[in-house]
Design a protein around this motif. Structure first.
Motif, PDB file in Angstrom:
ATOM      1  N   ALA A 452       1.055   2.381   5.625  1.00 26.01           N
ATOM      2  CA  ALA A 452      -0.234   1.953   5.324  1.00 26.01           C
ATOM      3  C   ALA A 452      -0.708   2.287   3.859  1.00 26.01           C
ATOM      4  CB  ALA A 452      -1.218   2.920   6.323  1.00 26.01           C
ATOM      5  N   LEU A 453      -0.175   3.550   3.323  1.00 29.26           N
ATOM      6  CA  LEU A 453      -0.492   3.660   2.080  1.00 29.26           C
ATOM      7  C   LEU A 453       0.155   2.832   0.772  1.00 29.26           C
ATOM      8  CD1 LEU A 453      -2.246   5.586   0.163  1.00 29.26           C
ATOM      9  CD2 LEU A 453      -0.201   7.147  -0.047  1.00 29.26           C
ATOM     10  N   SER A 456      -1.391  -0.390   1.234  1.00 32.10           N
ATOM     11  CA  SER A 456      -2.748  -0.339   0.182  1.00 32.10           C
ATOM     12  C   SER A 456      -2.321  -0.450  -1.421  1.00 32.10           C
ATOM     13  CB  SER A 456      -3.568   0.671   0.698  1.00 32.10           C
ATOM     14  OG  SER A 456      -4.693   0.810  -0.176  1.00 32.10           O
ATOM     15  N   TYR A 457      -1.658   0.265  -1.592  1.00 33.22           N
ATOM     16  CA  TYR A 457      -1.053   0.327  -3.061  1.00 33.22           C
ATOM     17  C   TYR A 457      -0.726  -0.862  -3.726  1.00 33.22           C
ATOM     18  CZ  TYR A 457       1.355   1.560  -7.293  1.00 33.22           C
ATOM     19  OH  TYR A 457       1.729   1.726  -8.753  1.00 33.22           O
ATOM     20  N   ALA A 466      -9.020  -4.260  -4.887  1.00 31.60           N
ATOM     21  CA  ALA A 466      -8.536  -3.593  -3.887  1.00 31.60           C
ATOM     22  C   ALA A 466      -8.338  -1.822  -4.298  1.00 31.60           C
ATOM     23  CB  ALA A 466      -7.077  -4.166  -3.348  1.00 31.60           C
ATOM     24  N   ALA A 469     -10.272   0.508  -1.869  1.00 28.69           N
ATOM     25  CA  ALA A 469      -9.584   0.591  -0.580  1.00 28.69           C
ATOM     26  C   ALA A 469      -8.481   1.567  -0.662  1.00 28.69           C
ATOM     27  CB  ALA A 469      -9.353  -0.995   0.286  1.00 28.69           C
ATOM     28  N   PHE A 470      -7.608   1.368  -1.536  1.00 26.68           N
ATOM     29  CA  PHE A 470      -6.448   2.391  -1.638  1.00 26.68           C
ATOM     30  C   PHE A 470      -6.855   3.788  -1.921  1.00 26.68           C
ATOM     31  CE2 PHE A 470      -3.884   4.568  -5.098  1.00 26.68           C
ATOM     32  CZ  PHE A 470      -2.719   4.671  -4.301  1.00 26.68           C
ATOM     33  N   GLN A 473      -7.594   5.027   1.456  1.00 27.63           N
ATOM     34  CA  GLN A 473      -6.452   5.263   2.067  1.00 27.63           C
ATOM     35  C   GLN A 473      -5.877   6.541   1.708  1.00 27.63           C
ATOM     36  OE1 GLN A 473      -5.664   3.510   5.090  1.00 27.63           O
ATOM     37  NE2 GLN A 473      -3.943   4.786   5.518  1.00 27.63           N
TER      38      GLN A 473
END
Length: 517
Positions: A452-453, A456-457, A466, A469-470, A473
Motif C-alpha cells: 500500500a505504501l 502510494s509512493y 498525490a 495522500a502518500f 499512508q
C-alpha cells in the motif's frame, strides 16, 4: 577530518552526498582560448585576507569544472561561475534560471530553455549547451547518481526532452546543474556562464554578461589551499574568510568565526526493526503500524533539533521535506510530542503500565524494553539518543542505549538487524527519492515493507498532487521514524555578513553580502 573507515562505509548507509565521494581522474588540459586561471597564493604562512574582500580557497589541480572532479570546493566555487538550469531557494522552492519551465508528464520531462542568455565571452547559451551539460552531469561522479533514472535526453524544437525509466514528478529539483559550453564540458576551466568570471592574479570578477546579474562584491579573491583542513586553519589565521563545512563533520565555532545554516535534505531518522524473529515484548509496538505511529507521537522533534543539534536541524514532520510546496499543510507528524491518549493506545496494543517501575509491560509481564543503537562518534546523534531515552521513559517506555565508538561495529550491527531502533542519517536526492528505505535499498534493514505504501509512493512519483495522500499512508504505517532534517553549515570570518546560501548554491544570493574592512 572524516575517519577513513567512515569514508568507506557511509555509502552503504546511503549517505548519498556527491561531495563525499572520491574524485575523478584524467582531466583534459584547457584550450589556449580559455581565460587565464587565478594565480597561486603561498600556502604556508599565507598573508591575511585583504580587509573588505571575500577570500575563498581553491585547488588549481582540480580546476573549476564540477563534471570532472568530485570536490565540494569545486562545486562551491562553481556556484559563482556557472549558471544553472534551476536553483533551489533557501526555502526549498524552485527558482527557474536558464530553464524557463520544467514539465513532468508521466515518464517524460520537458525543459523549456530561456532565450537571450550569454556566456561571459558574449557567446549565446544554446540548447545544445544544456544537453551537453546534462550528458556531462550524467557521466560525472558528482551528479551521475541522481540521474540514474534517465533513459535518454535529446533536443526537440529547442527544448530539452528527457525520457525517464519511471515517472518522477519532482525531477525539476534535480536540474540544479551548471550549464557549460558544449565544446568545453571536458575542460577544467570552462567559460563562465554565471555572475562571475575569471580575473587576473587570483580573482573572480563580476561578469558584464551575467544572465542574472546581482549586486555583490565586484571582486572575489582566491587563494590556493591544500584541502579541507587547510581551509579550516586558513580561516582561523585569517588567510581566507569563508568555506562550507564538509558533510558529516561538525563545524567548530571559534572566536574568529561565525556559522550560518541552510536547509538540506539530510534526514536523521529512527530505523525500526519490525521483522525480528523474536522481538519479545516489543512485538506489538514495533511490529504494527499503529504501534510505530504511537512511538513517533511520543518524540519531541523540536527539542531534538534545538537542544541536541543546537539549532543545526529542523523537525522532520513527514517522509518528504516539509518545506516542499507539494506537502505543505498535508503532513500529519507533529514537531512536538503528542502524548494525548497514549495510555489508551498502549492498552489497545496489549500493554499495561507497571505501578512500581512506571514502565509498560506486555500481557506476560515482560517489560517493554527497547534497544537503541547509535554511533557515539557523532556528538549530536549520541545526545539525541539520550534525549529520546528521557522522552520515552517519561511515557513508560524503557530505552537501552547501545553506542559503539567504532563506526564499523555500528554499521555491522545495523546490517545484521541487531537492534530494535537505531539512529541513522541519509542524504536524499532533492526529488525526495526514498528508495534507500524501500525493499533492497541501502537502509531497508528491519523495515516492514508495504504494498500500500509503495503504491502510494509511486502515485506521488507520477503526480506530485498525490504527495498528501502518500504522507497520510506513511503516517499510518510509520515504517521508519523521521526525526530531523540536518542543516548545512557555512563557516565565515566575523567580518563577513549577509550571505544567503541554499542546498543548490552556497552563494545563492550575494545581494546582502558584505565584508567589513
Amino acid at each position: 577530518m572524516t575517519h577513513p573507515r567512515m569514508r568507506r562505509l557511509l555509502p552503504a548507509l546511503a549517505l548519498l552526498s556527491c561531495l563525499a565521494l572520491p574524485g575523478c581522474a584524467g582531466s583534459p588540459a584547457p584550450s589556449s582560448a580559455a581565460p587565464s586561471a587565478p594565480t597561486q597564493a603561498p600556502v604556508p604562512g599565507q598573508p591575511a585576507a585583504e580587509p573588505g574582500f571575500l577570500t575563498l580557497g581553491y585547488l588549481p589541480a582540480e580546476g573549476f569544472n564540477p563534471y570532472l572532479v568530485n570536490s565540494q570546493l569545486v562545486v562551491q566555487n562553481a556556484g559563482l561561475l556557472f549558471e544553472k538550469l534551476v536553483e533551489i531557494t533557501p526555502d526549498m522552492e524552485l527558482d527557474y534560471r536558464l530553464a524557463q519551465a520544467v514539465e513532468c508528464i508521466g515518464s517524460q520531462v520537458v525543459v523549456h530553455l530561456r532565450g537571450g542568455c550569454f556566456f561571459a565571452d558574449g557567446t549565446p547559451v544554446r540548447p545544445e549547451d544544456a544537453l551537453a551539460s546534462l550528458d556531462a552531469a550524467r557521466a560525472s561522479a558528482c551528479y551521475g547518481g541522481r540521474f540514474a533514472n534517465i533513459e535518454k535526453a535529446e533536443l526537440q524544437n529547442g527544448a530539452l526532452v528527457i525520457t525517464l525509466t519511471r515517472p518522477d514528478s519532482l525531477f525539476a529539483y534535480l536540474c540544479d546543474i551548471p550549464v557549460l559550453k558544449e565544446s568545453e564540458v571536458a575542460l577544467p576551466q570552462p567559460t563562465a556562464s554565471g555572475r562571475y568570471t575569471y580575473g587576473a592574479e587570483g580573482e573572480l570578477v563580476r561578469s558584464a554578461r551575467a544572465p542574472f546579474p546581482e549586486e555583490g562584491p565586484e571582486c572575489i579573491r582566491l587563494v590556493q589551499v591544500g584541502g579541507y583542513d587547510a581551509m579550516v586553519s586558513g580561516l582561523a589565521v585569517g588567510a581566507l574568510n569563508l568555506y562550507a563545512a564538509a558533510d558529516g563533520i561538525d563545524a567548530v565555532s571559534s572566536i574568529a568565526s561565525r556559522q550560518s545554516f541552510y536547509r538540506t535534505n539530510n534526514l536523521v531518522y529512527l530505523g525500526v526493526n519490525a521483522v525480528r524473529e523474536e522481538p519479545g515484548a516489543a512485538a506489538a509496538l514495533l511490529g504494527s503500524g499503529r504501534g510505530r505511529a504511537l512511538l513517533s507521537r511520543l518524540i519531541d522533534r523540536r527539542v531534538l533539533a534545538e537542544k541536541c543539534f543546537y539549532g543545526r536541524a529542523y523537525p522532520a514532520t513527514g517522509a518528504i521535506n516539509g518545506f516542499y510546496t507539494c506537502v505543505k499543510g498535508s503532513q500529519l507528524i507533529l514537531a512536538e510530542q503528542d502524548a494525548a491518549g497514549a495510555e489508551e493506545e498502549f492498552l489497545a496494543l496489549g500493554y499495561t503500565r507497571d505501578a512500581v517501575s512506571g514502565y509498560y509491560q506486555d500481557a506476560e509481564g515482560r517489560p517493554l524494553r527497547l534497544s537503541l543503537l547509535v554511533y557515539s562518534g557523532s556528538t549530536y546523534k549520541r545526545y539525541a539518543a539520550s534525549q529520546l531515552a528521557e522522552q520515552l521513559a517519561a511515557q513508560g517506555v524503557y530505552l537501552e542505549i547501545n553506542d559503539p565508538d567504532d563506526f564499523g561495529a555500528y554499521l555491522e550491527q545495523v546490517q545484521a538487524g541487531q537492534f530494535d531502533l537505531y539512529i541513522g542519517e541519509v542524504k536524499l536526492y532533492n526529488n525526495m527519492d526514498i528508495s534507500p528505505f524501500l525493499e533492497g535499498g541501502a537502509v531497508s534493514v528491519g523495515i516492514r515493507q508495504s504494498e500500500a505504501l509503495t503504491l502510494s509512493y509511486e502515485a506521488f512519483r507520477a503526480n506530485m498532487s498525490a504527495a498528501g495522500a502518500f504522507e497520510q499512508q506513511f503516517a499510518a504505517e510509520m515504517p521508519w521514524v523521521p526525526l530531523v532534517w540536518r542543516s548545512g553549515t557555512v563557516v565565515s570570518g566575523r567580518a563577513v555578513s549577509g550571505l544567503s546560501a541554499s542546498i543548490s548554491n552556497l552563494f545563492y544570493s550575494l545581494r546582502e553580502l558584505a565584508v567589513a574592512p
